[in-house]
Design a protein around this motif. Structure first.
Motif, mmCIF file in Angstrom:
data_model
loop_
_atom_site.group_PDB
_atom_site.id
_atom_site.type_symbol
_atom_site.label_atom_id
_atom_site.label_comp_id
_atom_site.label_asym_id
_atom_site.label_seq_id
_atom_site.Cartn_x
_atom_site.Cartn_y
_atom_site.Cartn_z
ATOM 1 N N MET A 107 5.227 51.795 83.522
ATOM 2 C CA MET A 107 5.972 52.875 84.190
ATOM 3 C C MET A 107 6.668 53.752 84.044
ATOM 4 N N LYS A 108 7.066 53.352 82.776
ATOM 5 C CA LYS A 108 7.980 54.731 81.834
ATOM 6 C C LYS A 108 7.345 55.072 81.413
ATOM 7 N N ASP A 109 5.579 54.640 81.478
ATOM 8 C CA ASP A 109 4.139 55.653 80.965
ATOM 9 C C ASP A 109 3.665 57.133 81.754
ATOM 10 N N GLY A 110 4.082 56.817 83.098
ATOM 11 C CA GLY A 110 3.399 57.800 83.852
ATOM 12 C C GLY A 110 3.154 56.464 85.166
ATOM 13 N N LEU A 111 2.932 55.025 84.800
ATOM 14 C CA LEU A 111 1.706 54.810 85.776
ATOM 15 C C LEU A 111 3.325 54.764 87.352
ATOM 16 N N ARG A 112 1.461 55.094 88.447
ATOM 17 C CA ARG A 112 2.110 55.222 89.753
ATOM 18 C C ARG A 112 0.990 53.902 90.243
ATOM 19 N N ILE A 113 1.996 52.749 91.238
ATOM 20 C CA ILE A 113 1.161 52.119 91.616
ATOM 21 C C ILE A 113 0.635 52.570 93.474
ATOM 22 N N ARG A 114 -0.259 52.722 93.925
ATOM 23 C CA ARG A 114 -0.701 53.260 95.204
ATOM 24 C C ARG A 114 -0.215 52.240 95.952
ATOM 25 N N ASN A 115 -0.024 53.637 97.430
ATOM 26 C CA ASN A 115 -0.087 52.429 98.281
ATOM 27 C C ASN A 115 -0.955 52.038 99.620
ATOM 28 N N VAL A 116 -0.215 50.803 99.498
ATOM 29 C CA VAL A 116 -2.154 50.375 100.611
ATOM 30 C C VAL A 116 -1.851 50.726 101.970
ATOM 31 N N VAL A 117 -2.853 51.078 102.777
ATOM 32 C CA VAL A 117 -2.811 50.881 104.245
ATOM 33 C C VAL A 117 -3.663 50.566 104.592
ATOM 34 N N PRO A 118 -3.582 49.321 105.651
ATOM 35 C CA PRO A 118 -4.909 49.464 106.878
ATOM 36 C C PRO A 118 -5.849 49.977 107.681
ATOM 37 N N ALA A 119 -6.976 49.697 107.980
ATOM 38 C CA ALA A 119 -8.073 50.992 109.030
ATOM 39 C C ALA A 119 -7.977 50.306 110.411
ATOM 40 N N THR A 120 -7.921 48.853 110.091
ATOM 41 C CA THR A 120 -7.936 48.443 111.780
ATOM 42 C C THR A 120 -6.765 47.404 112.322
ATOM 43 N N GLU A 121 -6.736 47.154 113.232
ATOM 44 C CA GLU A 121 -6.256 46.218 114.014
ATOM 45 C C GLU A 121 -5.111 44.978 113.288
ATOM 46 N N GLU A 122 -6.341 44.270 113.072
ATOM 47 C CA GLU A 122 -6.488 43.178 112.028
ATOM 48 C C GLU A 122 -6.060 43.182 111.043
ATOM 49 N N GLU A 123 -6.046 44.028 110.387
ATOM 50 C CA GLU A 123 -5.636 44.815 109.078
ATOM 51 C C GLU A 123 -4.072 44.525 109.024
ATOM 52 N N ALA A 124 -3.404 45.461 110.275
ATOM 53 C CA ALA A 124 -2.022 46.540 110.194
ATOM 54 C C ALA A 124 -1.493 45.192 110.291
ATOM 55 N N ARG A 125 -1.919 43.917 111.834
ATOM 56 C CA ARG A 125 -0.912 42.761 112.175
ATOM 57 C C ARG A 125 -1.130 41.936 111.263
ATOM 58 N N ARG A 126 -2.159 41.345 110.139
ATOM 59 C CA ARG A 126 -1.705 40.677 109.108
ATOM 60 C C ARG A 126 -0.674 41.274 108.508
#
Length: 456
Positions: free
Chosen positions: A423-442
């Protein structure tokens, strides 16, 4: 992770206090039990003879030919074989009896500092411990502990089958070295009517100059007993905590059991009321941008479906346990290794394992089954920029091409992070987003599962 379903054998400890029977240390008196304090610097008693993790590697693996072998499962099953060959119980006793946690307490020792062959079995490409193999061993040891607690000299006990019901949590408290002595210690801490919970701890000195031992990892396994003929739940020996620490562990396990029931009830109510629409819409907002306006999507985010990995295997006879089903520890290791690979490709650097959040065992896995493991990053947490969290789900499916069917056998949930220097070397962890209602509920279900629930 169906582990150690098996017939139980006669095993009495009363007449063997102060001796080593079938590889297990039996305290000479109750006063010895008080010396065992799980969170202290020394967990097993000084005179305990732990099972040597590397012992089975120095002789042919001849017991139960064809079943799944690893250095530790070999050693544990060798101990069980001795119990079969040398029963010490009183066959006239057929009633259930309460046992203290010390009666099931078992430890296994890894002589990594002196046993090079054993160390090579547990070393990963980064010269660190293979956590997946360690998780596999935890399951094997939990099976042996449940086996010891339920064993008796009565014939009806021999028809009992023990299966892993769940793993509540496996928490990595600090990194585990692969070049220093290591031990795993565990015992039954709580018993219901037909279920039991075991607490296991991985103990390792923090540095070579400090001989004191400390807890590096903790895990809680729940096993259930089934009647071998009917498949229905069957009562088991109760547990009687004796020391103050054992009483505390029993109370904590009792509270966990109540929380599990409470969460199941709340989950059903929330699903029926559909009261999470606002949270669903909030989670799906960015996913809709990815689908409808991909050029404008957040460059620091990624869809859940684009984080998926999977692998498949045919369950071979060599992977079975002593009762013909696929060894649960093997399934846990395969799931962990897929989750680790997923986290590795997602973060771009070698991930750091933090904990197994939950393991559910829904359907047994048999020899010949076509097994598919599917993993995905459910969500990330970057509130702490120094230690972002990557939450990964792995689902195992038993697939039958002849029957055109596919059923879920196991669900695994893992949490990883990355090393602070990355992280000190500038690494960034991306945000993960759901595309379906099933994924969002999970995602919502898993976030709520991690949310603390207070007892009324």
């Amino acid at each position: 992770m169906r582990s150690s379903p098996g017939k139980l054998i006669s095993h009495s400890l009363r007449r063997n206090r102060g001796k080593t029977v079938a590889g297990f240390w039996i305290p000479a008196s109750r006063s010895c039990d008080s010396q065992v304090v799980w969170n202290s610097t020394v967990v097993p008693p000084p005179d305990e003879t732990p099972i040597d993790a590397g012992s089975s590697m120095r002789k042919p693996a001849s017991l139960w030919p064809g079943m799944y072998h690893s250095p530790v499962t070999n050693a544990l099953w060798e101990a069980r074989r001795k119990m079969f060959e040398n029963p010490t119980g009183d066959d006239s006793q057929s009633e259930l009896a309460a046992k203290s946690p010390s009666r099931s307490r078992t430890s296994i020792l890894y002589k990594f500092s002196s046993d090079f062959v054993l160390r090579e079995q547990y070393r990963n490409p980064w010269n660190e411990i293979r956590t997946g193999k360690l998780v596999e061993d935890l399951d094997a040891l939990a099976g042996t502990i449940s086996f010891k607690h339920c064993s008796s000299g009565d014939g009806s006990a021999r028809s009992m089958i023990l299966v892993t019901a769940s793993v509540d949590r496996i928490i990595m408290k600090r990194p585990i070295r692969v070049d220093a002595e290591l031990s795993i210690v565990g015992a039954v801490t709580w018993v219901g009517r037909s279920s039991m919970e075991m607490k296991l701890q991985v103990i390792q000195s923090q540095d070579a100059n400090n001989p004191s031992e400390s807890v590096a990892l903790e895990a809680n396994f729940t096993f259930v007993a089934r009647d071998a003929k009917t498949g229905k739940s069957t009562p088991i020996n109760q547990v009687t905590p004796e020391t103050e620490h054992e009483k505390l562990l029993w109370k904590e396990a009792e509270e966990r059991n109540k929380l599990r029931k409470q969460k199941r009830a709340e989950s059903k109510e929330e699903h029926e009321k559909l009261k999470d629409l606002e949270r669903l819409n909030e989670l799906l907002a960015e996913g809709r941008v990815f689908q409808d306006m991909p050029a404008l999507a957040d460059r620091d985010s990624i869809l859940i479906k684009d984080t998926c990995h999977e692998n498949s295997l045919i369950c071979q006879p060599q992977q079975r346990n002593i009762h013909g089903r696929i060894f649960g520890g093997f399934l846990m290791r395969k799931a962990f290794e897929l989750a680790f690979s997923n986290a590795y490709t997602f973060a771009g650097v070698s991930p750091r394992f933090l904990e197994v959040d939950r393991v559910d065992f829904i359907k047994p896995v048999d020899v010949g089954n076509f097994l598919r493991f599917k993993s995905r990053v459910l969500y990330t947490e970057a509130n702490n920029s120094a230690e972002p969290l990557i939450n990964i789900e792995v689902i195992a499916h038993v697939t039958s091409p002849e029957l055109r069917s596919s059923e879920v056998s196991n669900k695994f949930y893992f949490t990883f992070s990355v090393r602070p220097e990355a992280m000190k070397d500038g690494l960034r962890i991306r945000n993960v987003v759901p595309a379906t209602e099933e994924e969002a509920r999970r995602v919502i279900e898993r976030m709520d599962a991690e949310r603390p629930v207070s007892l009324p």
